[in-house]
Write an enzyme that holds these catalytic residues in place. Structure first.
Site, PDB file in Angstrom:
ATOM      1  N   HIS A   1      50.631 -32.528   5.140  1.00  0.00           N
ATOM      2  CA  HIS A   1      50.373 -33.487   4.059  1.00  0.00           C
ATOM      3  C   HIS A   1      51.591 -34.336   3.730  1.00  0.00           C
ATOM      4  O   HIS A   1      51.471 -35.363   3.074  1.00  0.00           O
ATOM      5  CB  HIS A   1      49.922 -32.733   2.801  1.00  0.00           C
ATOM      6  CG  HIS A   1      48.539 -32.168   2.938  1.00  0.00           C
ATOM      7  ND1 HIS A   1      47.430 -32.795   2.433  1.00  0.00           N
ATOM      8  CD2 HIS A   1      48.083 -31.054   3.563  1.00  0.00           C
ATOM      9  CE1 HIS A   1      46.352 -32.083   2.712  1.00  0.00           C
ATOM     10  NE2 HIS A   1      46.719 -31.020   3.401  1.00  0.00           N
TER      11      HIS A   1
ATOM     12  N   ASP B   1      56.800 -40.405   0.848  1.00  0.00           N
ATOM     13  CA  ASP B   1      55.562 -39.748   0.441  1.00  0.00           C
ATOM     14  C   ASP B   1      54.611 -39.722   1.630  1.00  0.00           C
ATOM     15  O   ASP B   1      54.436 -40.754   2.293  1.00  0.00           O
ATOM     16  CB  ASP B   1      54.922 -40.544  -0.715  1.00  0.00           C
ATOM     17  CG  ASP B   1      54.208 -39.647  -1.719  1.00  0.00           C
ATOM     18  OD1 ASP B   1      53.741 -38.574  -1.316  1.00  0.00           O
ATOM     19  OD2 ASP B   1      54.131 -40.038  -2.889  1.00  0.00           O
TER      20      ASP B   1
HETATM   21  P1  ADQ Z   1      51.338 -34.927  -4.055  1.00  0.00           P
HETATM   22  O1  ADQ Z   1      52.804 -35.008  -3.783  1.00  0.00           O
HETATM   23  O2  ADQ Z   1      50.933 -34.040  -5.143  1.00  0.00           O
HETATM   24  O3  ADQ Z   1      50.519 -34.556  -2.738  1.00  0.00           O
HETATM   25  P2  ADQ Z   1      49.585 -37.331  -4.428  1.00  0.00           P
HETATM   26  O4  ADQ Z   1      49.059 -37.673  -3.098  1.00  0.00           O
HETATM   27  O5  ADQ Z   1      49.878 -38.532  -5.238  1.00  0.00           O
HETATM   28  O6  ADQ Z   1      50.895 -36.482  -4.391  1.00  0.00           O
HETATM   29  O7  ADQ Z   1      48.493 -36.451  -5.148  1.00  0.00           O
HETATM   30  C1  ADQ Z   1      48.624 -36.098  -6.478  1.00  0.00           C
HETATM   31  C2  ADQ Z   1      47.244 -35.765  -7.050  1.00  0.00           C
HETATM   32  O8  ADQ Z   1      47.455 -35.127  -8.310  1.00  0.00           O
HETATM   33  C3  ADQ Z   1      46.425 -37.022  -7.316  1.00  0.00           C
HETATM   34  O9  ADQ Z   1      45.074 -36.767  -7.032  1.00  0.00           O
HETATM   35  C4  ADQ Z   1      46.657 -37.274  -8.814  1.00  0.00           C
HETATM   36  O10 ADQ Z   1      45.571 -37.900  -9.471  1.00  0.00           O
HETATM   37  C5  ADQ Z   1      46.855 -35.879  -9.345  1.00  0.00           C
HETATM   38  N1  ADQ Z   1      47.778 -35.932 -10.501  1.00  0.00           N
HETATM   39  C6  ADQ Z   1      49.039 -36.377 -10.509  1.00  0.00           C
HETATM   40  N2  ADQ Z   1      49.551 -36.323 -11.751  1.00  0.00           N
HETATM   41  C7  ADQ Z   1      48.570 -35.840 -12.547  1.00  0.00           C
HETATM   42  C8  ADQ Z   1      48.470 -35.554 -13.952  1.00  0.00           C
HETATM   43  N3  ADQ Z   1      49.442 -35.792 -14.828  1.00  0.00           N
HETATM   44  N4  ADQ Z   1      47.318 -35.060 -14.394  1.00  0.00           N
HETATM   45  C9  ADQ Z   1      46.301 -34.827 -13.542  1.00  0.00           C
HETATM   46  N5  ADQ Z   1      46.327 -35.088 -12.222  1.00  0.00           N
HETATM   47  C10 ADQ Z   1      47.450 -35.570 -11.731  1.00  0.00           C
HETATM   48  C11 ADQ Z   1      50.843 -34.207  -1.381  1.00  0.00           C
HETATM   49  C12 ADQ Z   1      51.743 -35.196  -0.633  1.00  0.00           C
HETATM   50  C13 ADQ Z   1      51.144 -36.597  -0.681  1.00  0.00           C
HETATM   51  C14 ADQ Z   1      49.724 -36.560  -0.102  1.00  0.00           C
HETATM   52  C15 ADQ Z   1      48.903 -35.475  -0.762  1.00  0.00           C
HETATM   53  C16 ADQ Z   1      47.546 -35.301  -0.085  1.00  0.00           C
HETATM   54  O11 ADQ Z   1      53.055 -35.192  -1.199  1.00  0.00           O
HETATM   55  O12 ADQ Z   1      51.948 -37.507   0.048  1.00  0.00           O
HETATM   56  O13 ADQ Z   1      49.113 -37.816  -0.340  1.00  0.00           O
HETATM   57  O14 ADQ Z   1      49.564 -34.214  -0.695  1.00  0.00           O
HETATM   58  O15 ADQ Z   1      47.679 -35.132   1.299  1.00  0.00           O
END
Ligand code: ADQ
Length: 470
Positions: free
Chosen positions: A158, A366
Protein backbone atom coordinates in the site's frame (compact mmCIF):
# COMPACT_ATOMS: atom_id res chain seq x y z
CA UNK A 1 -13.62 -20.90 -7.44
CA UNK A 2 -11.62 -21.33 -4.22
CA UNK A 3 -12.13 -19.24 -1.12
CA UNK A 4 -10.28 -16.00 -0.53
CA UNK A 5 -7.99 -15.59 2.48
CA UNK A 6 -7.06 -11.99 3.28
CA UNK A 7 -4.23 -11.27 5.70
CA UNK A 8 -3.55 -7.74 6.94
CA UNK A 9 -1.87 -6.33 10.01
CA UNK A 10 -5.21 -5.15 11.38
CA UNK A 11 -8.54 -6.78 10.69
CA UNK A 12 -11.64 -4.62 10.42
CA UNK A 13 -14.43 -5.90 12.64
CA UNK A 14 -17.67 -7.08 10.98
CA UNK A 15 -19.36 -3.84 12.18
CA UNK A 16 -16.60 -1.65 10.73
CA UNK A 17 -16.87 -3.24 7.31
CA UNK A 18 -20.50 -2.16 7.16
CA UNK A 19 -20.45 1.30 8.64
CA UNK A 20 -17.84 3.97 9.00
CA UNK A 21 -14.77 2.12 7.73
CA UNK A 22 -12.65 3.50 4.90
CA UNK A 23 -12.91 2.23 1.35
CA UNK A 24 -10.25 -0.43 1.73
CA UNK A 25 -12.05 -2.40 4.42
CA UNK A 26 -15.26 -2.18 2.42
CA UNK A 27 -13.53 -3.23 -0.82
CA UNK A 28 -11.74 -6.20 0.70
CA UNK A 29 -14.84 -7.29 2.56
CA UNK A 30 -16.83 -7.17 -0.70
CA UNK A 31 -14.40 -9.65 -2.28
CA UNK A 32 -14.52 -11.87 0.80
CA UNK A 33 -18.30 -11.95 0.77
CA UNK A 34 -18.35 -12.92 -2.92
CA UNK A 35 -15.82 -15.75 -2.66
CA UNK A 36 -16.35 -16.70 1.00
CA UNK A 37 -13.25 -16.99 3.15
CA UNK A 38 -11.23 -15.72 6.03
CA UNK A 39 -9.88 -12.33 7.09
CA UNK A 40 -6.92 -12.98 9.33
CA UNK A 41 -4.63 -10.67 11.32
CA UNK A 42 -3.90 -8.86 14.55
CA UNK A 43 -6.88 -7.88 16.72
CA UNK A 44 -5.17 -4.64 17.80
CA UNK A 45 -4.88 -5.93 21.39
CA UNK A 46 -1.72 -6.47 23.40
CA UNK A 47 -2.25 -9.60 25.49
CA UNK A 48 -0.45 -12.17 27.64
CA UNK A 49 1.45 -15.02 26.00
CA UNK A 50 -1.23 -17.49 27.07
CA UNK A 51 -3.99 -15.48 25.44
CA UNK A 52 -1.92 -14.86 22.29
CA UNK A 53 -1.21 -18.56 21.90
CA UNK A 54 -4.84 -19.50 22.44
CA UNK A 55 -5.90 -17.56 19.30
CA UNK A 56 -7.14 -17.07 16.71
CA UNK A 57 -10.51 -15.83 17.88
CA UNK A 58 -13.10 -16.63 15.26
CA UNK A 59 -16.15 -14.52 14.42
CA UNK A 60 -18.49 -15.53 11.61
CA UNK A 61 -20.41 -13.13 9.37
CA UNK A 62 -22.19 -15.01 6.57
CA UNK A 63 -19.55 -16.73 4.44
CA UNK A 64 -16.72 -14.70 6.01
CA UNK A 65 -14.73 -15.73 9.08
CA UNK A 66 -12.89 -12.99 10.94
CA UNK A 67 -9.88 -14.63 12.61
CA UNK A 68 -7.81 -12.47 14.96
CA UNK A 69 -4.92 -12.94 17.34
CA UNK A 70 -3.52 -10.70 20.06
CA UNK A 71 0.18 -9.81 20.26
CA UNK A 72 2.39 -9.99 23.35
CA UNK A 73 4.05 -6.76 24.48
CA UNK A 74 7.42 -7.96 23.14
CA UNK A 75 5.96 -8.87 19.75
CA UNK A 76 4.13 -5.57 19.54
CA UNK A 77 7.32 -3.64 20.41
CA UNK A 78 9.56 -5.47 17.98
CA UNK A 79 7.26 -6.30 15.06
CA UNK A 80 4.81 -3.40 15.02
CA UNK A 81 6.28 -0.42 16.83
CA UNK A 82 9.86 -1.38 15.94
CA UNK A 83 10.74 -2.82 12.56
CA UNK A 84 7.42 -2.07 10.80
CA UNK A 85 6.93 1.51 11.95
CA UNK A 86 10.36 2.73 12.98
CA UNK A 87 12.33 1.11 10.13
CA UNK A 88 10.21 0.08 7.14
CA UNK A 89 7.66 2.91 7.18
CA UNK A 90 10.20 5.79 7.32
CA UNK A 91 12.62 4.26 4.80
CA UNK A 92 9.87 3.36 2.35
CA UNK A 93 8.76 7.01 2.64
CA UNK A 94 12.32 8.24 1.99
CA UNK A 95 12.96 9.27 5.61
CA UNK A 96 16.23 7.45 6.35
CA UNK A 97 17.11 10.35 8.59
CA UNK A 98 14.53 9.31 11.19
CA UNK A 99 14.63 5.55 10.63
CA UNK A 100 16.38 3.24 13.05
CA UNK A 101 17.52 -0.31 12.62
CA UNK A 102 17.75 -2.79 15.50
CA UNK A 103 18.63 -6.40 14.87
CA UNK A 104 16.42 -7.72 17.62
CA UNK A 105 13.43 -5.81 16.21
CA UNK A 106 14.04 -7.29 12.79
CA UNK A 107 14.30 -10.76 14.35
CA UNK A 108 10.99 -10.05 16.13
CA UNK A 109 9.41 -8.96 12.85
CA UNK A 110 10.35 -12.25 11.20
CA UNK A 111 9.36 -14.25 14.27
CA UNK A 112 5.88 -12.69 14.41
CA UNK A 113 5.39 -13.25 10.67
CA UNK A 114 6.33 -16.92 11.09
CA UNK A 115 4.05 -17.25 14.13
CA UNK A 116 1.10 -15.62 12.36
CA UNK A 117 1.65 -17.81 9.30
CA UNK A 118 1.70 -20.90 11.50
CA UNK A 119 -1.62 -19.83 13.04
CA UNK A 120 -3.15 -19.34 9.61
CA UNK A 121 -2.05 -22.70 8.17
CA UNK A 122 -4.65 -24.53 10.27
CA UNK A 123 -7.45 -22.49 8.66
CA UNK A 124 -6.37 -23.09 5.05
CA UNK A 125 -7.98 -25.32 2.44
CA UNK A 126 -6.13 -26.61 -0.65
CA UNK A 127 -7.76 -24.39 -3.27
CA UNK A 128 -7.83 -21.14 -1.25
CA UNK A 129 -6.08 -18.13 -2.71
CA UNK A 130 -4.24 -15.94 -0.22
CA UNK A 131 -3.94 -12.14 -0.42
CA UNK A 132 -1.42 -10.53 1.94
CA UNK A 133 -1.48 -6.77 2.56
CA UNK A 134 1.30 -4.34 3.24
CA UNK A 135 4.74 -3.82 4.69
CA UNK A 136 4.14 -5.46 8.07
CA UNK A 137 3.87 -8.83 6.35
CA UNK A 138 6.66 -9.00 3.76
CA UNK A 139 8.02 -12.39 5.00
CA UNK A 140 4.55 -13.97 5.31
CA UNK A 141 4.59 -16.03 2.10
CA UNK A 142 8.08 -17.32 2.82
CA UNK A 143 6.86 -18.47 6.24
CA UNK A 144 3.80 -20.18 4.69
CA UNK A 145 5.97 -21.88 2.07
CA UNK A 146 8.26 -23.25 4.75
CA UNK A 147 5.17 -24.87 6.29
CA UNK A 148 4.52 -26.60 2.95
CA UNK A 149 1.73 -24.30 1.70
CA UNK A 150 1.50 -24.41 -2.11
CA UNK A 151 -1.59 -22.21 -2.57
CA UNK A 152 -1.38 -19.11 -4.74
CA UNK A 153 -0.22 -16.17 -2.63
CA UNK A 154 -0.32 -12.51 -3.68
CA UNK A 155 1.00 -9.40 -1.94
CA UNK A 156 -0.13 -5.80 -2.30
CA UNK A 157 2.11 -2.98 -1.07
CA UNK A 158 0.00 0.00 0.00
CA UNK A 159 2.97 2.33 0.50
CA UNK A 160 5.69 3.41 -1.97
CA UNK A 161 8.47 1.00 -2.89
CA UNK A 162 11.66 3.07 -2.53
CA UNK A 163 14.42 3.46 -5.10
CA UNK A 164 17.17 0.87 -4.56
CA UNK A 165 19.67 3.39 -3.15
CA UNK A 166 17.16 4.20 -0.42
CA UNK A 167 16.26 0.57 0.30
CA UNK A 168 19.95 -0.22 0.84
CA UNK A 169 19.71 1.76 4.08
CA UNK A 170 17.90 -1.20 5.65
CA UNK A 171 20.71 -3.67 6.37
CA UNK A 172 18.72 -6.85 5.59
CA UNK A 173 17.39 -5.36 2.31
CA UNK A 174 18.34 -8.44 0.35
CA UNK A 175 16.49 -10.78 2.71
CA UNK A 176 13.41 -8.59 2.40
CA UNK A 177 13.43 -8.67 -1.40
CA UNK A 178 14.13 -12.40 -1.32
CA UNK A 179 11.06 -12.78 0.91
CA UNK A 180 9.01 -10.77 -1.58
CA UNK A 181 10.09 -13.11 -4.33
CA UNK A 182 8.26 -15.96 -2.54
CA UNK A 183 4.93 -14.48 -3.63
CA UNK A 184 3.27 -15.48 -6.90
CA UNK A 185 2.05 -11.95 -7.58
CA UNK A 186 3.33 -8.62 -6.27
CA UNK A 187 1.07 -5.59 -6.67
CA UNK A 188 2.22 -1.97 -6.48
CA UNK A 189 0.28 1.30 -6.36
CA UNK A 190 2.07 2.97 -9.28
CA UNK A 191 4.41 2.22 -12.18
CA UNK A 192 7.14 4.14 -10.31
CA UNK A 193 6.95 1.70 -7.39
CA UNK A 194 6.98 -1.31 -9.68
CA UNK A 195 9.97 0.13 -11.53
CA UNK A 196 11.85 0.69 -8.27
CA UNK A 197 11.35 -2.98 -7.38
CA UNK A 198 12.49 -4.06 -10.83
CA UNK A 199 15.56 -1.82 -10.52
CA UNK A 200 16.52 -3.49 -7.26
CA UNK A 201 16.07 -6.93 -8.82
CA UNK A 202 18.28 -6.19 -11.83
CA UNK A 203 20.94 -4.09 -10.07
CA UNK A 204 21.27 -5.76 -6.70
CA UNK A 205 19.83 -9.28 -6.98
CA UNK A 206 21.28 -10.37 -10.33
CA UNK A 207 17.71 -11.04 -11.44
CA UNK A 208 15.85 -10.42 -14.69
CA UNK A 209 12.62 -8.63 -15.53
CA UNK A 210 10.62 -9.24 -18.70
CA UNK A 211 8.49 -6.65 -20.49
CA UNK A 212 5.27 -8.09 -19.03
CA UNK A 213 6.52 -7.70 -15.46
CA UNK A 214 7.66 -11.28 -14.83
CA UNK A 215 10.61 -11.27 -12.45
CA UNK A 216 13.17 -14.03 -12.03
CA UNK A 217 15.36 -13.68 -8.95
CA UNK A 218 16.69 -15.82 -6.11
CA UNK A 219 15.83 -18.94 -8.13
CA UNK A 220 12.16 -17.93 -8.20
CA UNK A 221 9.78 -16.62 -10.77
CA UNK A 222 6.91 -14.26 -9.97
CA UNK A 223 4.60 -11.81 -11.57
CA UNK A 224 4.49 -8.07 -10.75
CA UNK A 225 1.80 -5.55 -11.65
CA UNK A 226 0.37 -2.10 -11.00
CA UNK A 227 -3.04 -2.00 -9.29
CA UNK A 228 -4.04 1.54 -8.40
CA UNK A 229 -6.29 1.50 -5.36
CA UNK A 230 -9.44 3.59 -5.76
CA UNK A 231 -12.75 4.48 -4.15
CA UNK A 232 -16.39 4.00 -5.15
CA UNK A 233 -16.90 7.59 -6.37
CA UNK A 234 -20.63 7.53 -6.93
CA UNK A 235 -21.32 6.15 -3.46
CA UNK A 236 -19.18 8.91 -1.93
CA UNK A 237 -20.92 11.56 -4.04
CA UNK A 238 -24.29 10.29 -2.91
CA UNK A 239 -23.18 10.19 0.75
CA UNK A 240 -21.73 13.71 0.65
CA UNK A 241 -24.92 15.08 -0.87
CA UNK A 242 -27.20 13.19 1.52
CA UNK A 243 -25.50 14.68 4.57
CA UNK A 244 -24.90 18.20 3.28
CA UNK A 245 -27.63 19.79 5.33
CA UNK A 246 -26.87 18.02 8.59
CA UNK A 247 -26.20 19.99 11.74
CA UNK A 248 -22.39 19.75 11.66
CA UNK A 249 -22.25 21.18 8.13
CA UNK A 250 -24.66 23.99 8.96
CA UNK A 251 -22.64 24.86 12.06
CA UNK A 252 -19.43 24.95 10.09
CA UNK A 253 -20.99 27.15 7.41
CA UNK A 254 -22.33 29.54 9.99
CA UNK A 255 -18.98 29.79 11.75
CA UNK A 256 -17.16 30.53 8.47
CA UNK A 257 -19.32 33.63 7.90
CA UNK A 258 -18.82 33.45 4.15
CA UNK A 259 -15.06 32.79 4.27
CA UNK A 260 -13.54 30.35 1.80
CA UNK A 261 -12.69 26.93 3.20
CA UNK A 262 -9.60 24.81 2.57
CA UNK A 263 -9.93 21.23 3.86
CA UNK A 264 -7.13 18.81 4.74
CA UNK A 265 -7.59 15.39 6.32
CA UNK A 266 -4.72 13.03 7.14
CA UNK A 267 -3.52 10.62 9.73
CA UNK A 268 -1.03 12.60 11.82
CA UNK A 269 2.07 11.29 10.05
CA UNK A 270 5.34 12.95 9.01
CA UNK A 271 4.95 11.57 5.47
CA UNK A 272 1.82 13.69 4.93
CA UNK A 273 3.69 17.03 4.66
CA UNK A 274 1.62 18.81 7.31
CA UNK A 275 4.26 21.28 8.48
CA UNK A 276 5.07 22.29 4.89
CA UNK A 277 1.34 22.72 4.26
CA UNK A 278 0.84 25.00 7.27
CA UNK A 279 3.81 27.12 6.14
CA UNK A 280 2.42 27.42 2.60
CA UNK A 281 -0.88 28.58 4.06
CA UNK A 282 0.96 31.07 6.22
CA UNK A 283 2.73 32.35 3.13
CA UNK A 284 -0.64 32.88 1.45
CA UNK A 285 -1.72 35.13 4.32
CA UNK A 286 1.65 36.88 4.26
CA UNK A 287 1.91 37.48 0.50
CA UNK A 288 -1.76 38.03 -0.31
CA UNK A 289 -3.18 40.21 2.49
CA UNK A 290 -6.58 40.30 0.78
CA UNK A 291 -7.06 36.71 1.97
CA UNK A 292 -6.41 37.51 5.64
CA UNK A 293 -9.69 37.06 7.45
CA UNK A 294 -11.23 35.59 4.30
CA UNK A 295 -9.97 32.03 4.14
CA UNK A 296 -9.79 29.25 6.75
CA UNK A 297 -7.78 26.05 6.71
CA UNK A 298 -9.43 23.15 8.52
CA UNK A 299 -6.87 20.43 9.21
CA UNK A 300 -8.24 17.20 10.63
CA UNK A 301 -5.42 14.92 11.76
CA UNK A 302 -6.10 12.18 14.31
CA UNK A 303 -2.91 10.92 16.01
CA UNK A 304 -1.67 7.46 15.05
CA UNK A 305 1.23 5.33 16.32
CA UNK A 306 1.61 7.79 19.16
CA UNK A 307 3.99 5.48 21.03
CA UNK A 308 6.59 5.82 18.25
CA UNK A 309 8.89 8.76 19.12
CA UNK A 310 8.88 10.34 15.64
CA UNK A 311 5.09 10.62 15.83
CA UNK A 312 5.28 12.50 19.13
CA UNK A 313 7.68 14.92 17.46
CA UNK A 314 5.45 15.64 14.44
CA UNK A 315 2.56 16.27 16.81
CA UNK A 316 4.59 18.81 18.80
CA UNK A 317 5.85 20.48 15.61
CA UNK A 318 2.36 20.90 14.25
CA UNK A 319 0.92 22.22 17.49
CA UNK A 320 3.72 24.75 17.55
CA UNK A 321 3.17 25.81 13.92
CA UNK A 322 -0.61 26.06 14.26
CA UNK A 323 -0.22 28.15 17.42
CA UNK A 324 2.42 30.38 15.87
CA UNK A 325 0.48 31.05 12.66
CA UNK A 326 -2.79 31.57 14.49
CA UNK A 327 -1.04 33.93 16.90
CA UNK A 328 0.21 35.94 13.96
CA UNK A 329 -2.98 36.20 11.89
CA UNK A 330 -5.98 35.60 14.17
CA UNK A 331 -8.48 38.34 14.89
CA UNK A 332 -11.12 38.45 17.59
CA UNK A 333 -13.51 36.71 15.20
CA UNK A 334 -11.05 34.89 12.95
CA UNK A 335 -8.78 31.85 13.43
CA UNK A 336 -6.88 31.03 10.22
CA UNK A 337 -6.10 27.37 11.03
CA UNK A 338 -8.55 25.09 12.78
CA UNK A 339 -6.48 22.10 13.76
CA UNK A 340 -8.46 19.11 15.03
CA UNK A 341 -6.89 15.90 16.34
CA UNK A 342 -9.98 13.77 15.92
CA UNK A 343 -11.33 10.80 14.06
CA UNK A 344 -14.54 11.71 12.18
CA UNK A 345 -17.30 9.58 10.74
CA UNK A 346 -16.77 9.07 7.06
CA UNK A 347 -20.04 10.64 6.04
CA UNK A 348 -19.16 13.75 8.05
CA UNK A 349 -15.81 14.09 6.32
CA UNK A 350 -17.39 13.69 2.88
CA UNK A 351 -20.00 16.36 3.55
CA UNK A 352 -17.32 18.74 4.86
CA UNK A 353 -15.28 18.13 1.69
CA UNK A 354 -18.35 19.11 -0.33
CA UNK A 355 -18.63 22.41 1.52
CA UNK A 356 -15.03 23.45 0.81
CA UNK A 357 -13.43 25.33 -2.08
CA UNK A 358 -10.08 23.55 -1.92
CA UNK A 359 -8.89 20.07 -0.95
CA UNK A 360 -5.26 20.60 0.09
CA UNK A 361 -3.46 17.23 -0.06
CA UNK A 362 0.30 17.58 0.00
CA UNK A 363 2.16 14.47 1.18
CA UNK A 364 5.95 14.29 0.86
CA UNK A 365 5.50 10.65 -0.20
CA UNK A 366 2.33 8.58 -0.31
CA UNK A 367 1.53 5.23 -1.87
CA UNK A 368 -1.78 6.48 -3.29
CA UNK A 369 -3.65 8.84 -0.91
CA UNK A 370 -7.31 7.98 -0.80
CA UNK A 371 -8.25 11.32 0.77
CA UNK A 372 -7.43 13.00 -2.56
CA UNK A 373 -9.82 10.65 -4.35
CA UNK A 374 -12.50 11.00 -1.69
CA UNK A 375 -12.25 14.78 -1.93
CA UNK A 376 -12.90 14.73 -5.67
CA UNK A 377 -15.78 12.28 -5.36
CA UNK A 378 -17.49 14.32 -2.65
CA UNK A 379 -17.73 17.53 -4.71
CA UNK A 380 -20.93 19.08 -6.00
CA UNK A 381 -20.58 18.87 -9.82
CA UNK A 382 -22.49 22.18 -10.12
CA UNK A 383 -19.95 24.03 -8.00
CA UNK A 384 -16.93 21.79 -7.40
CA UNK A 385 -13.93 22.59 -5.21
CA UNK A 386 -10.38 22.30 -6.55
CA UNK A 387 -7.97 19.56 -5.53
CA UNK A 388 -4.45 20.90 -4.87
CA UNK A 389 -2.33 17.76 -4.86
CA UNK A 390 1.31 16.84 -4.26
CA UNK A 391 3.21 15.31 -7.15
CA UNK A 392 4.48 12.74 -4.62
CA UNK A 393 1.06 11.19 -3.98
CA UNK A 394 0.43 8.07 -6.07
CA UNK A 395 -2.95 9.63 -6.97
CA UNK A 396 -1.18 12.39 -8.93
CA UNK A 397 -0.52 9.91 -11.76
CA UNK A 398 -4.30 9.59 -12.30
CA UNK A 399 -5.89 12.88 -11.24
CA UNK A 400 -4.81 15.13 -14.09
CA UNK A 401 -7.58 17.59 -13.22
CA UNK A 402 -5.82 18.48 -9.95
CA UNK A 403 -3.57 21.50 -9.50
CA UNK A 404 -0.27 19.73 -8.88
CA UNK A 405 2.33 21.10 -6.45
CA UNK A 406 5.75 20.21 -5.12
CA UNK A 407 5.39 20.23 -1.31
CA UNK A 408 8.99 21.42 -0.91
CA UNK A 409 8.18 24.61 -2.82
CA UNK A 410 6.32 26.81 -0.33
CA UNK A 411 5.88 29.69 -2.79
CA UNK A 412 4.66 27.28 -5.48
CA UNK A 413 2.07 25.88 -3.07
CA UNK A 414 1.00 29.38 -2.05
CA UNK A 415 0.55 30.34 -5.72
CA UNK A 416 -1.45 27.16 -6.35
CA UNK A 417 -3.77 28.07 -3.48
CA UNK A 418 -4.31 31.54 -4.92
CA UNK A 419 -5.01 30.09 -8.33
CA UNK A 420 -7.47 27.58 -6.93
CA UNK A 421 -9.25 30.17 -4.78
CA UNK A 422 -9.82 32.34 -7.85
CA UNK A 423 -10.55 29.64 -10.39
CA UNK A 424 -13.68 30.33 -12.48
CA UNK A 425 -16.58 27.87 -12.37
CA UNK A 426 -16.12 26.48 -15.89
CA UNK A 427 -12.44 25.61 -15.24
CA UNK A 428 -13.35 23.97 -11.94
CA UNK A 429 -16.07 21.94 -13.60
CA UNK A 430 -13.76 20.82 -16.39
CA UNK A 431 -11.13 19.68 -13.92
CA UNK A 432 -13.75 17.94 -11.79
CA UNK A 433 -15.11 16.01 -14.79
CA UNK A 434 -11.60 14.86 -15.74
CA UNK A 435 -10.93 13.67 -12.20
CA UNK A 436 -14.31 11.95 -11.82
CA UNK A 437 -13.81 10.10 -15.10
CA UNK A 438 -10.45 8.83 -13.79
CA UNK A 439 -12.04 7.71 -10.51
CA UNK A 440 -14.85 5.86 -12.27
CA UNK A 441 -12.53 4.14 -14.73
CA UNK A 442 -10.38 2.82 -11.94
CA UNK A 443 -12.58 2.38 -8.91
CA UNK A 444 -12.03 0.18 -5.88
CA UNK A 445 -13.80 -2.73 -7.55
CA UNK A 446 -11.42 -2.60 -10.55
CA UNK A 447 -8.42 -2.59 -8.19
CA UNK A 448 -9.67 -5.59 -6.23
CA UNK A 449 -10.98 -7.62 -9.17
CA UNK A 450 -7.93 -7.13 -11.40
CA UNK A 451 -5.55 -8.15 -8.61
CA UNK A 452 -7.59 -11.25 -7.77
CA UNK A 453 -8.04 -12.18 -11.44
CA UNK A 454 -4.29 -12.02 -11.98
CA UNK A 455 -3.62 -14.00 -8.82
CA UNK A 456 -6.11 -16.71 -9.80
CA UNK A 457 -4.46 -16.99 -13.22
CA UNK A 458 -1.02 -17.86 -11.77
CA UNK A 459 -0.19 -21.53 -12.46
CA UNK A 460 -0.70 -23.75 -9.41
CA UNK A 461 2.40 -25.17 -7.73
CA UNK A 462 2.88 -28.84 -7.22
CA UNK A 463 3.73 -29.82 -3.67
CA UNK A 464 7.49 -29.65 -3.18
CA UNK A 465 7.65 -26.47 -5.28
CA UNK A 466 7.96 -24.29 -2.20
CA UNK A 467 10.13 -21.67 -3.84
CA UNK A 468 8.22 -19.94 -6.63
CA UNK A 469 6.08 -20.77 -9.62
CA UNK A 470 7.93 -21.99 -12.69
P1 ADQ B 1 -3.07 6.06 4.76
O1 ADQ B 1 -1.66 6.51 4.95
O2 ADQ B 1 -3.86 5.89 5.98
O3 ADQ B 1 -3.15 4.73 3.89
P2 ADQ B 1 -4.99 7.37 2.87
O4 ADQ B 1 -4.86 6.66 1.59
O5 ADQ B 1 -5.22 8.82 2.68
O6 ADQ B 1 -3.75 7.22 3.80
O7 ADQ B 1 -6.22 6.73 3.63
C1 ADQ B 1 -6.69 7.28 4.80
C2 ADQ B 1 -8.15 6.85 5.01
O8 ADQ B 1 -8.50 7.18 6.36
C3 ADQ B 1 -9.10 7.61 4.10
O9 ADQ B 1 -10.13 6.75 3.69
C4 ADQ B 1 -9.62 8.74 5.00
O10 ADQ B 1 -10.93 9.16 4.70
C5 ADQ B 1 -9.57 8.10 6.37
N1 ADQ B 1 -9.31 9.15 7.38
C6 ADQ B 1 -8.24 9.95 7.45
N2 ADQ B 1 -8.37 10.81 8.47
C7 ADQ B 1 -9.56 10.55 9.05
C8 ADQ B 1 -10.28 11.11 10.16
N3 ADQ B 1 -9.86 12.15 10.87
N4 ADQ B 1 -11.46 10.57 10.45
C9 ADQ B 1 -11.93 9.53 9.74
N5 ADQ B 1 -11.32 8.97 8.68
C10 ADQ B 1 -10.14 9.47 8.36
C11 ADQ B 1 -2.19 3.82 3.31
C12 ADQ B 1 -1.14 4.45 2.40
C13 ADQ B 1 -1.81 5.27 1.30
C14 ADQ B 1 -2.78 4.38 0.52
C15 ADQ B 1 -3.72 3.66 1.46
C16 ADQ B 1 -4.58 2.63 0.73
O11 ADQ B 1 -0.25 5.26 3.16
O12 ADQ B 1 -0.84 5.82 0.43
O13 ADQ B 1 -3.54 5.20 -0.35
O14 ADQ B 1 -3.00 2.95 2.47
O15 ADQ B 1 -3.80 1.77 -0.05
Amino acid sequence: MGRLIVVSNRVATPTETKGSAGGLAVGVFGALKDAGGVWFGWSGDVVSETVANAGPMLEQDGAVTFATVGLTRKDYDQYYRGFSNATLWPVFHYRNDIARYERDEYAGYRRVNAWLAHKLVKLLEPDDIIWIHDYHLIPFAEALRSEGVTNRIGFFLHIPFPAPQILLNIPPHEELVKSLSCYDLLGFQTATDQQAFHDYVTRHARGTVSADGIVEAFGRKLRTGVYRIGVFPDEIAEQAKRYESRQHVLELKQSLEGRKLIMSVDRLDYSKGLVERFRAFELLLERAPEWRGNVTLVQIAPPTRSDVATYQKIRQDLEYEAGRINGRYSGLDYTPIRYLNQQYDRWKLMSLFRESQIGFVTPLHDGMNLVAKEYVAAQNPDDPGVLVLSIFAGAAAELSGAVLVNPHDAIGMCEALQRALQMPLDARQRRHEINMAALRENDLGVWRDSFLRDLRSVPVRRSGEGGGHQ
